[in-house]
Design a protein around this motif. Structure first.
Motif, PDB file in Angstrom:
ATOM      1  N   SER A 202     -29.071 -58.240  -3.968  1.00 17.78           N
ATOM      2  CA  SER A 202     -30.391 -58.856  -3.814  1.00 17.78           C
ATOM      3  C   SER A 202     -30.701 -59.783  -4.988  1.00 17.78           C
ATOM      4  O   SER A 202     -31.292 -60.843  -4.811  1.00 17.78           O
ATOM      5  CB  SER A 202     -31.463 -57.773  -3.694  1.00 17.78           C
ATOM      6  N   LYS A 203     -30.263 -59.404  -6.195  1.00 15.26           N
ATOM      7  CA  LYS A 203     -30.503 -60.255  -7.363  1.00 15.26           C
ATOM      8  C   LYS A 203     -29.610 -61.496  -7.334  1.00 15.26           C
ATOM      9  O   LYS A 203     -30.035 -62.604  -7.670  1.00 15.26           O
ATOM     10  CB  LYS A 203     -30.251 -59.454  -8.644  1.00 15.26           C
ATOM     11  N   ILE A 205     -28.389 -62.923  -4.648  1.00 16.51           N
ATOM     12  CA  ILE A 205     -28.884 -63.811  -3.589  1.00 16.51           C
ATOM     13  C   ILE A 205     -30.053 -64.642  -4.083  1.00 16.51           C
ATOM     14  O   ILE A 205     -30.126 -65.854  -3.849  1.00 16.51           O
ATOM     15  CB  ILE A 205     -29.307 -62.990  -2.347  1.00 16.51           C
ATOM     16  N   ALA A 206     -30.985 -63.991  -4.766  1.00 20.27           N
ATOM     17  CA  ALA A 206     -32.166 -64.713  -5.246  1.00 20.27           C
ATOM     18  C   ALA A 206     -31.762 -65.879  -6.139  1.00 20.27           C
ATOM     19  O   ALA A 206     -32.297 -66.990  -6.029  1.00 20.27           O
ATOM     20  CB  ALA A 206     -33.078 -63.755  -6.000  1.00 20.27           C
ATOM     21  N   ARG A 207     -30.795 -65.634  -7.026  1.00 22.41           N
ATOM     22  CA  ARG A 207     -30.330 -66.706  -7.928  1.00 22.41           C
ATOM     23  C   ARG A 207     -29.621 -67.812  -7.143  1.00 22.41           C
ATOM     24  O   ARG A 207     -29.854 -68.994  -7.358  1.00 22.41           O
ATOM     25  CB  ARG A 207     -29.381 -66.132  -8.989  1.00 22.41           C
ATOM     26  N   VAL A 209     -29.746 -68.571  -3.847  1.00 21.01           N
ATOM     27  CA  VAL A 209     -30.600 -69.335  -2.930  1.00 21.01           C
ATOM     28  C   VAL A 209     -31.406 -70.370  -3.707  1.00 21.01           C
ATOM     29  O   VAL A 209     -31.579 -71.507  -3.288  1.00 21.01           O
ATOM     30  CB  VAL A 209     -31.533 -68.386  -2.134  1.00 21.01           C
ATOM     31  N   ALA A 210     -31.919 -69.951  -4.877  1.00 15.80           N
ATOM     32  CA  ALA A 210     -32.698 -70.880  -5.695  1.00 15.80           C
ATOM     33  C   ALA A 210     -31.835 -72.044  -6.171  1.00 15.80           C
ATOM     34  O   ALA A 210     -32.260 -73.208  -6.174  1.00 15.80           O
ATOM     35  CB  ALA A 210     -33.297 -70.140  -6.884  1.00 15.80           C
ATOM     36  N   ARG A 213     -30.291 -74.116  -2.670  1.00 20.07           N
ATOM     37  CA  ARG A 213     -31.130 -74.276  -1.475  1.00 20.07           C
ATOM     38  C   ARG A 213     -30.822 -75.589  -0.746  1.00 20.07           C
ATOM     39  O   ARG A 213     -30.933 -75.676   0.469  1.00 20.07           O
ATOM     40  CB  ARG A 213     -32.603 -74.214  -1.869  1.00 20.07           C
ATOM     41  N   GLU A 225     -32.881 -64.275   3.729  1.00 18.16           N
ATOM     42  CA  GLU A 225     -33.963 -63.535   3.084  1.00 18.16           C
ATOM     43  C   GLU A 225     -34.583 -62.494   4.012  1.00 18.16           C
ATOM     44  O   GLU A 225     -34.873 -61.372   3.604  1.00 18.16           O
ATOM     45  CB  GLU A 225     -35.023 -64.518   2.586  1.00 18.16           C
ATOM     46  N   ALA A 229     -33.923 -58.314   3.747  1.00 16.37           N
ATOM     47  CA  ALA A 229     -35.167 -57.676   3.315  1.00 16.37           C
ATOM     48  C   ALA A 229     -35.293 -56.277   3.885  1.00 16.37           C
ATOM     49  O   ALA A 229     -36.003 -55.435   3.346  1.00 16.37           O
ATOM     50  CB  ALA A 229     -36.370 -58.513   3.734  1.00 16.37           C
ATOM     51  N   GLU A 232     -34.593 -53.668   1.344  1.00 20.78           N
ATOM     52  CA  GLU A 232     -35.300 -53.705   0.074  1.00 20.78           C
ATOM     53  C   GLU A 232     -36.801 -53.503   0.184  1.00 20.78           C
ATOM     54  O   GLU A 232     -37.429 -52.932  -0.695  1.00 20.78           O
ATOM     55  CB  GLU A 232     -35.052 -55.059  -0.625  1.00 20.78           C
ATOM     56  N   ASN A 233     -37.431 -53.976   1.236  1.00 16.27           N
ATOM     57  CA  ASN A 233     -38.890 -54.046   1.269  1.00 16.27           C
ATOM     58  C   ASN A 233     -39.549 -52.716   1.541  1.00 16.27           C
ATOM     59  O   ASN A 233     -38.985 -51.836   2.162  1.00 16.27           O
ATOM     60  CB  ASN A 233     -39.348 -55.038   2.354  1.00 16.27           C
TER      61      ASN A 233
END
Length: 354
Positions: A202-203, A205-207, A209-210, A213, A225, A229, A232-233
């Protein structure tokens, strides 16, 4: 209530004994404790009138309450907290309770999910409360991820782990998904996922995707995302929170308002709305923790208490928790060692199997 609530150490011996006996009597019977009851086996020769004066002082301090004018006293939530922190005597684990809990770990053939389900049943059975078991997420490295379209509003995300474990989740994809955007999302994930556990991914992916993109289609980014999710959510669709023994709590209360509050609590739990908070409660401190009544948001409406303990994996990382919910007059001295012992066994089982 007086704002200057004393510590247990600041009470004189007589006040401390009256307070302790009222709380212990209430926890045992669920009924108010009167001055005449206390005078029968008090440690010193005192009159019922003297005892009543002490009880009035404790009531003024907000530690006791009188439900009826002529009745005895019961502890307030503040009084129960003071008792648990300063006077609670935690007993040894009863042999029968130990045997019942040990049986749930008897077979190595059961998978972890089955064992934890049996743990919940055993905890509920021996405590006569409702049990909560927060199961760990699968933490093996990921081998492959795939998205499968089922309909316009339903899609499947498949996770294949390096140890052979497979998990499937159905979710609602963002509007406008196409087979090509699903393939693009899966290719993007598989390029970065291998070797990472789910919590690590998850970490990553966040990096990614940012940073990338512009390289991946907007639809594919949304799919990545929303699809992951699910793991995680808050309110996730998985059975990570096992709740057993709901009937034990409902049968404890004859008051319709209490029943409605307890039903509301379990409705929240069954929707998995508060999973993240449940684990937060356990992670805030090592070992067993006790929450009484409105001390935490999760149980404030139901007027229930929670005894909870986290358990750890082989790396000493907290990955889940076990707990017991009951009325505020729980037998805390008996239930604390049960929860503590169960959490340690769960942690040992998971460490051994990993």
């Amino acid at each position: 209530m007086n704002d200057q609530t004393p510590n247990i150490e600041e009470m004189n011996d007589r006040s401390r004994e009256v307070f302790r006996r009222v709380v212990e009597g209430y926890l045992q019977s669920g009924m108010p404790v009167g001055s005449r009851t206390l005078t029968r086996d008090f440690s010193e020769q005192v009159s019922a009138a003297t005892i009543r004066n002490v009880m009035q002082d404790l009531e003024f301090l907000g530690l006791l309450n009188s439900p009826h004018v002529s009745a005895g006293r019961i502890p307030t939530q503040l009084g129960l907290r003071m008792f648990v922190d300063g006077l609670l005597e935690v007993g040894d684990l009863d042999g029968k309770d130990r045997e019942t809990i040990d049986k749930t770990f008897g077979s190595n053939d059961q998978d972890v999910a089955s064992v934890l389900d049996h743990v919940g049943e055993a905890l509920s059975g021996v405590t006569q409360g409702a049990s909560l078991v927060l199961t760990p997420k699968h933490e093996a490295p990921i081998k492959h991820i795939e998205f499968v379209s089922l309909s316009r509003e339903r899609a499947l995300v498949v996770l294949v782990f390096a140890d052979g474990h497979v998990e499937n989740r159905i979710f609602t994809p963002p509007a406008g998904q196409t087979p090509s955007s699903m393939r693009e999302a899966a290719n993007f994930l598989n390029a970065i996922a291998e070797g990472h556990t789910l919590s690590e991914l998850s970490k990553v992916i966040a990096r990614e995707v940012a940073a990338r993109r512009q390289e991946i289609d907007k639809l594919a980014a949304d799919l990545v995302e929303s699809g992951l999710a699910l793991w995680e959510n808050e309110g996730e669709a998985t059975e990570r929170l096992i709740v057993r023994g709901r009937g034990n709590l409902l049968s404890e209360s004859e008051n319709e308002a209490d029943l409605e509050r307890i039903r509301s609590l379990f409705d929240d739990l069954e929707r998995k709305r508060d999973i993240a908070q449940f684990l937060d409660l356990a992670e805030e401190g090592d070992g067993v923790r006790i929450f009484i009544g409105s001390e935490n948001k999760l149980f404030s409406l139901s007027g229930s208490s929670l005894v909870v303990s986290p358990y750890m994996n082989a790396d000493r990382k907290i990955i889940g928790a076990v707990g017991v919910i009951g009325p505020t007059r729980l037998n805390y001295g008996r239930i604390v060692p049960i929860v503590n012992y169960t959490a340690k066994l769960v942690g040992k089982m998971i460490a051994d199997r990993s």
